[in-house]
Motif scaffolding. Structure first.
Motif, PDB file in Angstrom:
ATOM      1  N   MET A   1      -6.291  -9.566  -1.904  1.00  0.00           N
ATOM      2  CA  MET A   1      -5.114  -9.772  -2.912  1.00  0.00           C
ATOM      3  C   MET A   1      -5.859  -9.895  -4.578  1.00  0.00           C
ATOM      4  O   MET A   1      -4.941  -9.874  -5.609  1.00  0.00           O
ATOM      5  N   CYS A   2      -6.886 -10.720  -4.548  1.00  0.00           N
ATOM      6  CA  CYS A   2      -7.394 -11.289  -5.699  1.00  0.00           C
ATOM      7  C   CYS A   2      -8.688 -10.466  -6.198  1.00  0.00           C
ATOM      8  O   CYS A   2      -8.877 -10.652  -7.549  1.00  0.00           O
ATOM      9  N   VAL A   3      -9.447  -9.707  -5.494  1.00  0.00           N
ATOM     10  CA  VAL A   3     -10.646  -9.046  -5.987  1.00  0.00           C
ATOM     11  C   VAL A   3     -10.436  -7.530  -5.729  1.00  0.00           C
ATOM     12  O   VAL A   3     -10.500  -6.896  -6.642  1.00  0.00           O
ATOM     13  N   ALA A   4      -9.972  -7.046  -4.476  1.00  0.00           N
ATOM     14  CA  ALA A   4      -9.695  -5.664  -4.553  1.00  0.00           C
ATOM     15  C   ALA A   4      -8.674  -4.830  -5.406  1.00  0.00           C
ATOM     16  O   ALA A   4      -9.212  -3.777  -6.043  1.00  0.00           O
ATOM     17  N   PRO A   5      -7.733  -5.433  -5.948  1.00  0.00           N
ATOM     18  CA  PRO A   5      -6.761  -4.883  -6.597  1.00  0.00           C
ATOM     19  C   PRO A   5      -7.344  -4.609  -8.105  1.00  0.00           C
ATOM     20  O   PRO A   5      -6.979  -3.850  -8.986  1.00  0.00           O
ATOM     21  N   LEU A   6      -8.575  -5.130  -8.360  1.00  0.00           N
ATOM     22  CA  LEU A   6      -9.130  -4.834  -9.569  1.00  0.00           C
ATOM     23  C   LEU A   6     -10.333  -3.899  -9.667  1.00  0.00           C
ATOM     24  O   LEU A   6     -10.749  -3.364 -10.776  1.00  0.00           O
ATOM     25  N   VAL A   7     -10.363  -3.399  -8.276  1.00  0.00           N
ATOM     26  CA  VAL A   7     -11.564  -2.325  -8.314  1.00  0.00           C
ATOM     27  C   VAL A   7     -10.946  -0.883  -8.533  1.00  0.00           C
ATOM     28  O   VAL A   7      -9.738  -0.620  -7.915  1.00  0.00           O
ATOM     29  N   ASP A   8     -11.246  -0.211  -9.568  1.00  0.00           N
ATOM     30  CA  ASP A   8     -10.963   1.220  -9.863  1.00  0.00           C
ATOM     31  C   ASP A   8     -11.510   2.078  -8.938  1.00  0.00           C
ATOM     32  O   ASP A   8     -12.563   2.721  -9.078  1.00  0.00           O
ATOM     33  N   ASP A   9     -10.832   2.451  -7.688  1.00  0.00           N
ATOM     34  CA  ASP A   9     -11.233   3.347  -6.677  1.00  0.00           C
ATOM     35  C   ASP A   9     -10.160   3.712  -5.903  1.00  0.00           C
ATOM     36  O   ASP A   9      -9.281   2.956  -5.389  1.00  0.00           O
ATOM     37  N   ALA A  10      -9.800   4.995  -5.780  1.00  0.00           N
ATOM     38  CA  ALA A  10      -8.590   5.728  -5.036  1.00  0.00           C
ATOM     39  C   ALA A  10      -8.924   4.970  -3.787  1.00  0.00           C
ATOM     40  O   ALA A  10      -7.626   4.796  -3.150  1.00  0.00           O
ATOM     41  N   GLU A  11      -9.881   4.991  -2.831  1.00  0.00           N
ATOM     42  CA  GLU A  11      -9.864   4.735  -1.503  1.00  0.00           C
ATOM     43  C   GLU A  11      -9.549   3.055  -1.520  1.00  0.00           C
ATOM     44  O   GLU A  11      -8.725   2.929  -0.424  1.00  0.00           O
ATOM     45  N   VAL A  12      -9.937   2.038  -2.578  1.00  0.00           N
ATOM     46  CA  VAL A  12      -9.701   0.896  -2.011  1.00  0.00           C
ATOM     47  C   VAL A  12      -8.262   0.779  -2.464  1.00  0.00           C
ATOM     48  O   VAL A  12      -7.662   0.031  -1.547  1.00  0.00           O
ATOM     49  N   ARG A  13      -7.801   1.364  -3.260  1.00  0.00           N
ATOM     50  CA  ARG A  13      -6.300   1.103  -3.828  1.00  0.00           C
ATOM     51  C   ARG A  13      -5.475   1.553  -2.622  1.00  0.00           C
ATOM     52  O   ARG A  13      -4.335   0.976  -2.270  1.00  0.00           O
ATOM     53  N   GLN A  14      -5.900   2.792  -1.934  1.00  0.00           N
ATOM     54  CA  GLN A  14      -5.042   3.160  -0.862  1.00  0.00           C
ATOM     55  C   GLN A  14      -5.048   2.388   0.531  1.00  0.00           C
ATOM     56  O   GLN A  14      -4.124   2.011   1.131  1.00  0.00           O
ATOM     57  N   PHE A  15      -6.309   1.472   0.637  1.00  0.00           N
ATOM     58  CA  PHE A  15      -6.523   0.658   1.551  1.00  0.00           C
ATOM     59  C   PHE A  15      -5.627  -0.616   1.357  1.00  0.00           C
ATOM     60  O   PHE A  15      -5.056  -1.081   2.303  1.00  0.00           O
ATOM     61  N   ILE A  16      -5.496  -1.130   0.181  1.00  0.00           N
ATOM     62  CA  ILE A  16      -4.801  -2.153  -0.009  1.00  0.00           C
ATOM     63  C   ILE A  16      -3.349  -1.673   0.191  1.00  0.00           C
ATOM     64  O   ILE A  16      -2.443  -2.465   0.589  1.00  0.00           O
ATOM     65  N   ARG A  17      -2.749  -0.733  -0.310  1.00  0.00           N
ATOM     66  CA  ARG A  17      -1.327  -0.074   0.106  1.00  0.00           C
ATOM     67  C   ARG A  17      -1.095  -0.086   1.634  1.00  0.00           C
ATOM     68  O   ARG A  17      -0.154  -0.479   2.171  1.00  0.00           O
ATOM     69  N   ASN A  18      -2.041   0.483   2.419  1.00  0.00           N
ATOM     70  CA  ASN A  18      -1.870   0.388   3.888  1.00  0.00           C
ATOM     71  C   ASN A  18      -1.999  -0.957   4.395  1.00  0.00           C
ATOM     72  O   ASN A  18      -0.933  -1.281   5.319  1.00  0.00           O
ATOM     73  N   ALA A  19      -2.542  -1.813   3.978  1.00  0.00           N
ATOM     74  CA  ALA A  19      -2.867  -3.272   4.419  1.00  0.00           C
ATOM     75  C   ALA A  19      -1.294  -4.013   4.175  1.00  0.00           C
ATOM     76  O   ALA A  19      -0.797  -4.488   5.138  1.00  0.00           O
ATOM     77  N   ALA A  20      -0.785  -3.705   2.975  1.00  0.00           N
ATOM     78  CA  ALA A  20       0.425  -4.381   2.463  1.00  0.00           C
ATOM     79  C   ALA A  20       1.595  -3.815   3.348  1.00  0.00           C
ATOM     80  O   ALA A  20       2.355  -4.463   4.053  1.00  0.00           O
ATOM     81  N   SER A  21       1.563  -2.495   3.589  1.00  0.00           N
ATOM     82  CA  SER A  21       2.642  -1.834   4.563  1.00  0.00           C
ATOM     83  C   SER A  21       2.398  -2.240   5.967  1.00  0.00           C
ATOM     84  O   SER A  21       3.436  -2.561   6.478  1.00  0.00           O
ATOM     85  N   GLY A  22       1.275  -2.515   6.236  1.00  0.00           N
ATOM     86  CA  GLY A  22       1.237  -2.929   7.706  1.00  0.00           C
ATOM     87  C   GLY A  22       1.765  -4.424   7.877  1.00  0.00           C
ATOM     88  O   GLY A  22       2.449  -4.718   8.994  1.00  0.00           O
ATOM     89  N   ALA A  23       1.357  -5.178   6.856  1.00  0.00           N
ATOM     90  CA  ALA A  23       2.005  -6.537   6.905  1.00  0.00           C
ATOM     91  C   ALA A  23       3.428  -6.594   6.939  1.00  0.00           C
ATOM     92  O   ALA A  23       4.041  -7.458   7.601  1.00  0.00           O
ATOM     93  N   VAL A  24       4.144  -5.817   6.024  1.00  0.00           N
ATOM     94  CA  VAL A  24       5.407  -5.728   6.044  1.00  0.00           C
ATOM     95  C   VAL A  24       6.220  -5.535   7.281  1.00  0.00           C
ATOM     96  O   VAL A  24       7.160  -5.935   7.951  1.00  0.00           O
ATOM     97  N   ALA A  25       5.400  -4.191   8.166  1.00  0.00           N
ATOM     98  CA  ALA A  25       5.921  -3.744   9.182  1.00  0.00           C
ATOM     99  C   ALA A  25       5.846  -4.828  10.247  1.00  0.00           C
ATOM    100  O   ALA A  25       6.768  -4.750  11.083  1.00  0.00           O
ATOM    101  N   LEU A  26       4.754  -5.624  10.223  1.00  0.00           N
ATOM    102  CA  LEU A  26       4.580  -6.465  11.464  1.00  0.00           C
ATOM    103  C   LEU A  26       5.779  -7.761  11.048  1.00  0.00           C
ATOM    104  O   LEU A  26       6.461  -8.119  12.156  1.00  0.00           O
ATOM    105  N   VAL A  27       6.081  -8.103   9.999  1.00  0.00           N
ATOM    106  CA  VAL A  27       7.117  -9.141   9.693  1.00  0.00           C
ATOM    107  C   VAL A  27       8.645  -8.534  10.118  1.00  0.00           C
ATOM    108  O   VAL A  27       9.453  -9.272  10.710  1.00  0.00           O
ATOM    109  N   ALA A  28       8.690  -7.214   9.799  1.00  0.00           N
ATOM    110  CA  ALA A  28       9.930  -6.641  10.042  1.00  0.00           C
ATOM    111  C   ALA A  28      10.054  -6.525  11.689  1.00  0.00           C
ATOM    112  O   ALA A  28      11.308  -6.698  12.085  1.00  0.00           O
TER     113      ALA A  28
END
Length: 210
Positions: free
Chosen positions: A115-142
């Protein structure tokens, strides 16, 4: 006649790969992605430059490996915190508290690598990884909310998707506040309040009697 076992070719590694990645995590956490150099990684990981390139790759590759390793370890602990308590409210509070304690762990930079380091990295693969991780967390709570519906803890029309996203957003907010220096004691208190907040009924709806 007893034959001698053949010696493996090459010099055996003098470092633990998993431990070295853990050390790299701390390097990126302290200095951020852009601030880290190969020399920082060599010194921080305790690995010689030739071994670093041959085993781990360049800085980007190392960061992606660190990010995936970090997400897997933290994700497993977060899932345990959420799913272990039998009561829904306790599950949510446990999940929130985990985010606070992991973000304020002694010996580590405050916050979260995802949340604090990865979002500042200008890299498409990193950004997609963050999105996937966030979606996984939401799905788990759901899924945990759905279990609460099945157990009769919350009504069948509970807004699962919206509240699951809210839980993850609140956890992210607690983590960001930890990075800004808010005390663990204050954040833990707010984590309890956040667990109550997401269980409030929608306006005009009443919660079922316990």
């Amino acid at each position: 006649m007893i034959q001698k076992a053949a010696r493996p070719r090459g010099r055996p590694r003098s470092f633990n790969e998993s431990a070295a990645l853990g050390k790299a995590t701390q390097v990126f956490w302290r200095k951020g992605y852009d601030g880290v150099t190969i020399d920082d990684l060599v010194a921080g990981m305790g690995v010689g430059r030739p071994s670093l390139y041959s085993v781990f790759g360049d800085k980007r590759t190392i960061f992606l490996r660190v990010l995936k390793d970090y997400a897997e370890r933290k994700g497993a602990l977060a899932e345990k915190a959420l799913l272990s308590p039998p009561a829904l409210r306790d599950s949510l509070a446990s999940f929130m508290r985990f985010n606070v304690t992991s973000a304020t762990e002694k010996g580590s930079a405050p916050g979260c690598l995802l949340m604090c380091v990865a979002p500042l990295v200008d890299d498409a693969e990193v950004r997609q990884f963050i999105r996937n991780a966030a979606s996984g967390a939401v799905a788990l709570v759901a899924r945990r909310f759905q279990s609460g519906i099945s157990a009769g803890e919350i009504p069948s029309d509970f807004p699962v998707a919206a509240r699951a996203s809210q839980v993850v957003d609140l956890a992210r907010g607690l983590t960001m506040r930890a990075q800004m220096g808010t005390s663990r004691r204050k954040l833990l208190k707010d984590a309890e309040a956040a667990a109550d907040l997401v269980l409030l009924p929608r306006r005009g709806n009443a919660m079922p009697e316990s």
